[in-house]
Design a protein around this motif. Structure first.
Motif: not given
Length: 463
Positions: A402-411
């Motif tokens: 459950l390690e966070i590998l990437g965050i991607h956001c649009f808006g």
């Protein structure tokens, strides 16, 4: 000729130069900084980040006004000329200049206005506008001269209807149609801005997709929303020639197409500002794009001469430049330093985009077993209240740990929202886990709540 002696001389007052100079001064060194323009701030303040983002904000407000049903009850949609909108950004630039000028005075950093040129490895000649010369002798030197738009020699940028990303800010009229060559970050941002003002925009891309370094889903979303606002995107095209006349510009493409518009904006690449430094006098050589090579300490081939910011190339972001300048002076001060390698992406299109860490395509190619958690802004109360319902938050995490590998956001507010995920990703070991967002209470209603929604969505996919 007056001769001045310093511990550190910094060339350039953009983000890299400013942070390097102030950091050195705060550690007790005698510091001077050189700026060739009449005001401090560098290209970031006067031609790049600040004016374009301030301009974007004004355009976004106009778009919101013209599409808000409540305002339609009290009047018709309003049209604003480009010069009028640009005028509103001047106050932001003026405040930035005033603030940054105060920084140098407060920290007792000597500011020299003029063009810097190396005499030898420890001496810089500064020529001011009155043709007077000052000689600065320094133990350490930081080159932070930034970059400018790359201009191919076969395009006549003296023509009044042909612009680069610097000169477009002095546009004195509002064209009805615009061709933008170059669909990188700058090209996409200006396509958003001008289409938001009601221009018909042709965006010419020499690749097969927009901003291919982004998550594919977000790149597709950007393409959709640009087209929705009237931008015609032309992929896999190269220009053959650009011809300006009294009434407009004709762009000839190598594919045989011809496009006519009222104005043309070149937004394809940048060049480091090193040509006037006299590098040949000290044995340094820039690459074909005017950029200097540095090691992991930000040192050039001459150990006491450092370089930071756009002049060293990637990532050519104001945020990174500030950190690079700070860490270059930390190294010369023998303080703890880091080489800036992990940088969040912030793209100020309408809507904006931000990301940190690898995307789905990169994780798949690396054979990392990941899963996806999503939150769509249209389902969050805060977005429904503000009306900014376009966009989503995507969390990529490891299926097993459950390690966070990437965050991607649009808006809307994507560049702000991203930093919450970035902060968790920077934690060590089990502190970086998707469970953080499920076990944390977020203010309601907020855009940050999207992290809780996306985390729960992701956990539902785990078995």
């Amino acid at each position: 000729m007056a001769v001045h002696n310093y511990d550190v001389v910094v060339i350039g007052t953009g983000p890299a130069g400013e942070s390097a100079a102030i950091n050195a001064a705060k550690h007790g060194l005698k510091v001077a900084i050189v700026e060739k323009q009449a005001q401090v701030g560098g290209n970031c303040t006067h031609w790049g980040t600040i004016p374009s983002k301030a301009l974007r904000h004004q355009v976004k407000q106009i778009m919101a006004f013209n599409t808000n049903r409540m305002f339609r009850d009290i009047g018709e949609p309003r049209w604003f000329s480009f010069p009028k909108v640009m005028e509103r950004t001047r106050s932001t630039i003026d405040k930035q200049v005033e603030m940054r000028t105060t920084f140098y005075a407060r920290n007792r950093i000597d500011l020299f206005q003029g063009v810097a040129r190396f005499k030898d490895e420890h001496t810089i000649i500064v020529r001011d506008t009155l043709e007077g010369n000052e000689e600065l002798v320094a133990k350490k030197i930081v080159i932070a001269t930034g970059s400018r738009p790359y201009r191919p020699g076969d395009i006549d940028f003296r023509h009044p209807r042909i612009y680069c990303s610097d000169t477009i800010l002095s546009l004195a009229h509002t064209p009805r149609t615009l061709v933008i060559f170059g669909a990188g970050v700058i090209g996409c941002e200006y396509a958003s801005i001008f289409s938001g003002l009601g221009l018909k925009v042709d965006l010419i891309n020499n690749r097969d997709s927009l901003l291919s370094f982004l998550d594919d889903e977000i790149s597709d979303a950007l393409s959709y929303h640009l087209r929705k606002h009237g931008v015609l995107i032309r992929h896999n095209e190269e220009y053959a020639s650009v011809e300006g006349d009294d009434s407009g510009v004709v762009v000839h493409l190598k594919s045989g197409k011809k496009i006519r518009a009222d104005a043309f904006l070149w937004a394809n690449g940048r060049t480091g500002n090193t040509d006037s430094l006299g590098l040949e006098n000290i044995g340094l050589e820039a690459n074909g794009r005017g950029q200097l090579s540095v090691d992991e300490h930000y040192r050039t081939a001459i150990p006491h001469i450092y370089a930071a910011g756009d002049v060293i190339g990637w990532p050519s972001l104001a945020s990174a430049a500030y950190d690079q300048g700070l860490n270059s002076s930390n190294e010369l001060l023998a303080q703890e330093y880091r080489f800036v390698s992990e940088v969040p992406t912030g793209i100020y299109t309408i809507p904006e985009i931000s990301s940190f860490g690898p995307n789905e395509r990169e994780l798949t190619e690396a054979k990392v077993p990941y899963e996806v958690g999503k939150a769509f802004f249209k389902d969050t109360a805060r977005a429904q209240i503000t009306g900014d319902v376009v966009g989503m938050l995507k969390i990529l995490f490891h299926q097993d740990t459950l390690e966070i590998l990437g965050i991607h956001c649009f808006g809307d507010q994507a560049s702000e929202i991203l930093h919450i995920g970035q902060a968790i990703m920077q934690q060590k070991g089990e502190a970086n886990t998707l469970k953080y967002f499920v076990n944390t209470t977020f203010n309601y209603p907020t855009m940050a709540e999207a992290y809780r929604v996306a985390a729960q969505n992701g956990l539902n996919r785990v078995f």
